[in-house]
Design a protein around this motif. Structure first.
Motif, PDB file in Angstrom:
ATOM      1  N   ARG A 231       0.842  -1.183   0.000  1.00  0.00           N
ATOM      2  CA  ARG A 231       0.000   0.000   0.000  1.00  0.00           C
ATOM      3  C   ARG A 231       0.882   1.239   0.000  1.00  0.00           C
ATOM      4  NH1 ARG A 231      -2.485  -3.984   2.255  1.00  0.00           N
ATOM      5  NH2 ARG A 231      -0.922  -4.113   3.908  1.00  0.00           N
ATOM      6  N   LYS A 232       0.352   2.325  -0.501  1.00  0.00           N
ATOM      7  CA  LYS A 232       1.045   3.604  -0.401  1.00  0.00           C
ATOM      8  C   LYS A 232       0.024   4.689  -0.083  1.00  0.00           C
ATOM      9  CE  LYS A 232       1.044   4.508  -5.438  1.00  0.00           C
ATOM     10  NZ  LYS A 232       1.896   4.865  -6.605  1.00  0.00           N
ATOM     11  N   ALA A 233       0.503   5.772   0.508  1.00  0.00           N
ATOM     12  CA  ALA A 233      -0.393   6.846   0.926  1.00  0.00           C
ATOM     13  C   ALA A 233       0.294   8.190   0.723  1.00  0.00           C
ATOM     14  CB  ALA A 233      -0.788   6.662   2.387  1.00  0.00           C
ATOM     15  N   TRP A 234      -0.524   9.246   0.604  1.00  0.00           N
ATOM     16  CA  TRP A 234      -0.010  10.602   0.468  1.00  0.00           C
ATOM     17  C   TRP A 234      -1.096  11.569   0.915  1.00  0.00           C
ATOM     18  CZ3 TRP A 234      -1.274   7.370  -3.506  1.00  0.00           C
ATOM     19  CH2 TRP A 234      -2.337   7.748  -4.324  1.00  0.00           C
ATOM     20  N   ALA A 235      -0.728  12.853   0.992  1.00  0.00           N
ATOM     21  CA  ALA A 235      -1.685  13.854   1.463  1.00  0.00           C
ATOM     22  C   ALA A 235      -1.253  15.238   1.005  1.00  0.00           C
ATOM     23  CB  ALA A 235      -1.790  13.807   2.988  1.00  0.00           C
ATOM     24  N   VAL A 236      -2.188  16.188   1.062  1.00  0.00           N
ATOM     25  CA  VAL A 236      -1.884  17.590   0.774  1.00  0.00           C
ATOM     26  C   VAL A 236      -2.684  18.474   1.721  1.00  0.00           C
ATOM     27  CG1 VAL A 236      -1.316  17.282  -1.675  1.00  0.00           C
ATOM     28  CG2 VAL A 236      -3.690  17.730  -0.998  1.00  0.00           C
ATOM     29  N   ILE A 237      -2.216  19.708   1.868  1.00  0.00           N
ATOM     30  CA  ILE A 237      -2.964  20.711   2.619  1.00  0.00           C
ATOM     31  C   ILE A 237      -2.741  22.055   1.949  1.00  0.00           C
ATOM     32  CG2 ILE A 237      -1.123  21.298   4.264  1.00  0.00           C
ATOM     33  CD1 ILE A 237      -3.380  21.375   6.444  1.00  0.00           C
ATOM     34  N   ALA A 238      -3.738  22.929   2.046  1.00  0.00           N
ATOM     35  CA  ALA A 238      -3.646  24.253   1.435  1.00  0.00           C
ATOM     36  C   ALA A 238      -4.368  25.270   2.309  1.00  0.00           C
ATOM     37  CB  ALA A 238      -4.252  24.246   0.040  1.00  0.00           C
ATOM     38  N   GLU A 239      -3.755  26.431   2.509  1.00  0.00           N
ATOM     39  CA  GLU A 239      -4.455  27.527   3.159  1.00  0.00           C
ATOM     40  C   GLU A 239      -5.502  28.070   2.190  1.00  0.00           C
ATOM     41  OE1 GLU A 239      -2.294  30.388   5.658  1.00  0.00           O
ATOM     42  OE2 GLU A 239      -0.468  29.342   5.023  1.00  0.00           O
ATOM     43  N   ASN A 240      -6.665  28.388   2.710  1.00  0.00           N
ATOM     44  CA  ASN A 240      -7.783  28.769   1.853  1.00  0.00           C
ATOM     45  C   ASN A 240      -7.788  30.248   1.471  1.00  0.00           C
ATOM     46  OD1 ASN A 240     -10.081  28.270   0.323  1.00  0.00           O
ATOM     47  ND2 ASN A 240     -11.480  28.575   2.039  1.00  0.00           N
ATOM     48  N   ASP A 241      -6.598  30.832   1.420  1.00  0.00           N
ATOM     49  CA  ASP A 241      -6.460  32.178   0.867  1.00  0.00           C
ATOM     50  C   ASP A 241      -5.151  32.313   0.093  1.00  0.00           C
ATOM     51  OD1 ASP A 241      -4.653  32.126   2.938  1.00  0.00           O
ATOM     52  OD2 ASP A 241      -5.476  33.848   4.016  1.00  0.00           O
ATOM     53  N   GLN A 242      -4.557  31.134  -0.204  1.00  0.00           N
ATOM     54  CA  GLN A 242      -3.308  31.103  -0.960  1.00  0.00           C
ATOM     55  C   GLN A 242      -3.427  30.096  -2.098  1.00  0.00           C
ATOM     56  OE1 GLN A 242      -0.652  33.095  -0.166  1.00  0.00           O
ATOM     57  NE2 GLN A 242      -1.771  33.933   1.589  1.00  0.00           N
ATOM     58  N   ASN A 243      -2.879  30.418  -3.253  1.00  0.00           N
ATOM     59  CA  ASN A 243      -2.902  29.501  -4.388  1.00  0.00           C
ATOM     60  C   ASN A 243      -1.681  28.588  -4.341  1.00  0.00           C
ATOM     61  OD1 ASN A 243      -3.529  28.228  -6.802  1.00  0.00           O
ATOM     62  ND2 ASN A 243      -2.799  29.911  -8.092  1.00  0.00           N
ATOM     63  N   GLN A 244      -1.646  27.768  -3.285  1.00  0.00           N
ATOM     64  CA  GLN A 244      -0.483  26.915  -3.058  1.00  0.00           C
ATOM     65  C   GLN A 244      -0.910  25.654  -2.315  1.00  0.00           C
ATOM     66  OE1 GLN A 244       2.759  29.003  -1.243  1.00  0.00           O
ATOM     67  NE2 GLN A 244       3.952  27.151  -0.832  1.00  0.00           N
ATOM     68  N   VAL A 245      -0.408  24.493  -2.770  1.00  0.00           N
ATOM     69  CA  VAL A 245      -0.716  23.200  -2.149  1.00  0.00           C
ATOM     70  C   VAL A 245       0.582  22.558  -1.695  1.00  0.00           C
ATOM     71  CG1 VAL A 245      -1.545  20.858  -2.581  1.00  0.00           C
ATOM     72  CG2 VAL A 245      -2.860  22.808  -3.420  1.00  0.00           C
ATOM     73  N   GLU A 246       0.605  22.071  -0.456  1.00  0.00           N
ATOM     74  CA  GLU A 246       1.798  21.421   0.090  1.00  0.00           C
ATOM     75  C   GLU A 246       1.595  19.912   0.109  1.00  0.00           C
ATOM     76  OE1 GLU A 246       4.638  21.476   4.111  1.00  0.00           O
ATOM     77  OE2 GLU A 246       2.774  22.647   4.039  1.00  0.00           O
ATOM     78  N   LEU A 247       2.495  19.180  -0.531  1.00  0.00           N
ATOM     79  CA  LEU A 247       2.439  17.721  -0.566  1.00  0.00           C
ATOM     80  C   LEU A 247       3.084  17.158   0.690  1.00  0.00           C
ATOM     81  CD1 LEU A 247       1.616  15.284  -2.348  1.00  0.00           C
ATOM     82  CD2 LEU A 247       3.923  15.325  -3.297  1.00  0.00           C
ATOM     83  N   LEU A 248       2.364  16.223   1.355  1.00  0.00           N
ATOM     84  CA  LEU A 248       2.796  15.681   2.631  1.00  0.00           C
ATOM     85  C   LEU A 248       2.704  14.161   2.651  1.00  0.00           C
ATOM     86  CD1 LEU A 248       0.574  18.021   4.851  1.00  0.00           C
ATOM     87  CD2 LEU A 248       3.019  18.345   4.437  1.00  0.00           C
ATOM     88  N   THR A 249       3.306  13.563   3.667  1.00  0.00           N
ATOM     89  CA  THR A 249       3.000  12.167   3.967  1.00  0.00           C
ATOM     90  C   THR A 249       1.685  12.134   4.738  1.00  0.00           C
ATOM     91  OG1 THR A 249       4.112  12.142   6.117  1.00  0.00           O
ATOM     92  CG2 THR A 249       5.458  11.642   4.160  1.00  0.00           C
ATOM     93  N   LEU A 250       1.061  10.963   4.804  1.00  0.00           N
ATOM     94  CA  LEU A 250      -0.164  10.825   5.568  1.00  0.00           C
ATOM     95  C   LEU A 250       0.079  11.151   7.036  1.00  0.00           C
ATOM     96  CD1 LEU A 250      -3.112  10.003   5.913  1.00  0.00           C
ATOM     97  CD2 LEU A 250      -2.363   7.610   5.996  1.00  0.00           C
ATOM     98  N   GLY A 251       1.193  10.690   7.571  1.00  0.00           N
ATOM     99  CA  GLY A 251       1.515  10.965   8.971  1.00  0.00           C
ATOM    100  C   GLY A 251       1.682  12.446   9.244  1.00  0.00           C
ATOM    101  N   GLU A 252       2.314  13.164   8.328  1.00  0.00           N
ATOM    102  CA  GLU A 252       2.500  14.609   8.498  1.00  0.00           C
ATOM    103  C   GLU A 252       1.162  15.334   8.526  1.00  0.00           C
ATOM    104  OE1 GLU A 252       6.893  15.287   6.394  1.00  0.00           O
ATOM    105  OE2 GLU A 252       5.065  15.315   5.169  1.00  0.00           O
ATOM    106  N   LEU A 253       0.245  14.950   7.625  1.00  0.00           N
ATOM    107  CA  LEU A 253      -1.067  15.598   7.613  1.00  0.00           C
ATOM    108  C   LEU A 253      -1.820  15.320   8.906  1.00  0.00           C
ATOM    109  CD1 LEU A 253      -3.299  17.210   6.228  1.00  0.00           C
ATOM    110  CD2 LEU A 253      -4.145  15.052   5.259  1.00  0.00           C
TER     111      LEU A 253
END
Length: 276
Positions: A231-253
């Motif tokens: 299995r593999k996993a990934w995640a992202v998060i973004a501030e809702n006033d910036q046009n930017q997405v940060e790629l993370l591990t599942l654990g980091e998110l």
């Protein structure tokens, strides 16, 4: 009165969309979660609603809804993209008003004209179309995107306001869209099945005169089954006033969400999904 009852039944048969407020995802629509285990209680708001989103007598995804903020906490689905046109029209969830109302996803117009529901009563339980009018710098952002589904029915099922948040329009059409349409394609290479949980962290700002919360962050997580042993996993998060997405591990998110929600350790998937 009999003719009115028959008319209501006839309208329900014409509109075959279904969505159901349930007591738990484990007992009603667990198939959208890896190992049939939804995220833990650390994400649950004070006044939650568990919705199994169903259209044309078939479940398509699950949504945990925040009745107070009038936005979804998260939507969970299986990633199955395919070609097709973007559907038109928006639906609402009658059962958020109470169990006596239809289980069917309906248009506001149908509820008002055929079920004798006032817009005021409907808007007490959830966001309505008027809440999303005349926005500046924001638009209706899907959590579960219609482009991650393979046919018209599954895409149409995502067009319910219980799956929508006020999203920064540049983010929605820019970096977030790139993640949904490009990064996901790359990340899911070699996956037999990919489970997704995508959510929104409530913020301090509101639209519609304080009725609907504008999330401070949007996030998405995926757990992919390559085969029975990998299995593999990934995640992202973004501030809702910036046009930017940060790629993370599942654990980091999960660590970030634990801090942002402040309700205990967040777990988005069963422990068999890799956190690193």
């Amino acid at each position: 009165m009999l003719w009115l009852l028959l008319l209501q039944i006839w309208v329900s048969c014409l509109w075959l969309g279904h969505s159901e407020v349930v007591r738990s995802f484990e007992s009603s629509c667990p198939q959208f979660f890896f190992r049939e285990i939804p995220p833990n209680e650390a994400l649950e708001p004070q006044n939650p609603a568990w919705i199994c989103q169903r259209f044309k007598n078939q479940y398509y995804f699950a949504t945990l809804y925040d009745r107070k903020m009038r936005i979804p906490v998260y939507s969970a689905y299986i990633y199955q993209p395919g070609p097709g046109k973007r559907p038109k029209g928006w639906l609402v969830e009658p059962q958020l008003m109470g169990p006596v109302y239809p289980k069917t996803m309906e248009k506001e117009w149908t509820l008002i004209n055929y079920y004798n529901v006032s817009l005021e009563k409907l808007s007490e339980s959830q966001a309505v179309l008027h809440d999303y009018k005349n926005l500046t710098g924001l638009n209706r952002g899907h959590l579960n995107p219609n482009g991650h589904h393979h046919d018209y029915s599954s895409r149409m099922a995502t067009f319910t306001l219980t799956n929508i948040v006020p999203q920064d329009e540049k983010l929605n059409g820019g970096a977030w869209n790139n993640y949904e349409q490009q990064t996901m394609i790359r990340k899911t290479q070699g996956c037999n099945i990919t489970y997704v949980v995508v959510g929104a962290v409530p913020g301090n700002n509101y639209i519609a005169k304080g009725r609907v919360n504008k999330p401070s962050y949007l996030w998405s997580s995926a757990c992919c089954m390559v085969d029975n042993n990998h299995r593999k996993a990934w995640a992202v998060i973004a501030e809702n006033d910036q046009n930017q997405v940060e790629l993370l591990t599942l654990g980091e998110l999960e660590k970030i969400l634990t801090q942002l929600y402040g309700r205990g350790q967040v777990s988005l998937f069963d422990s068999e999904c890799p956190r690193e």
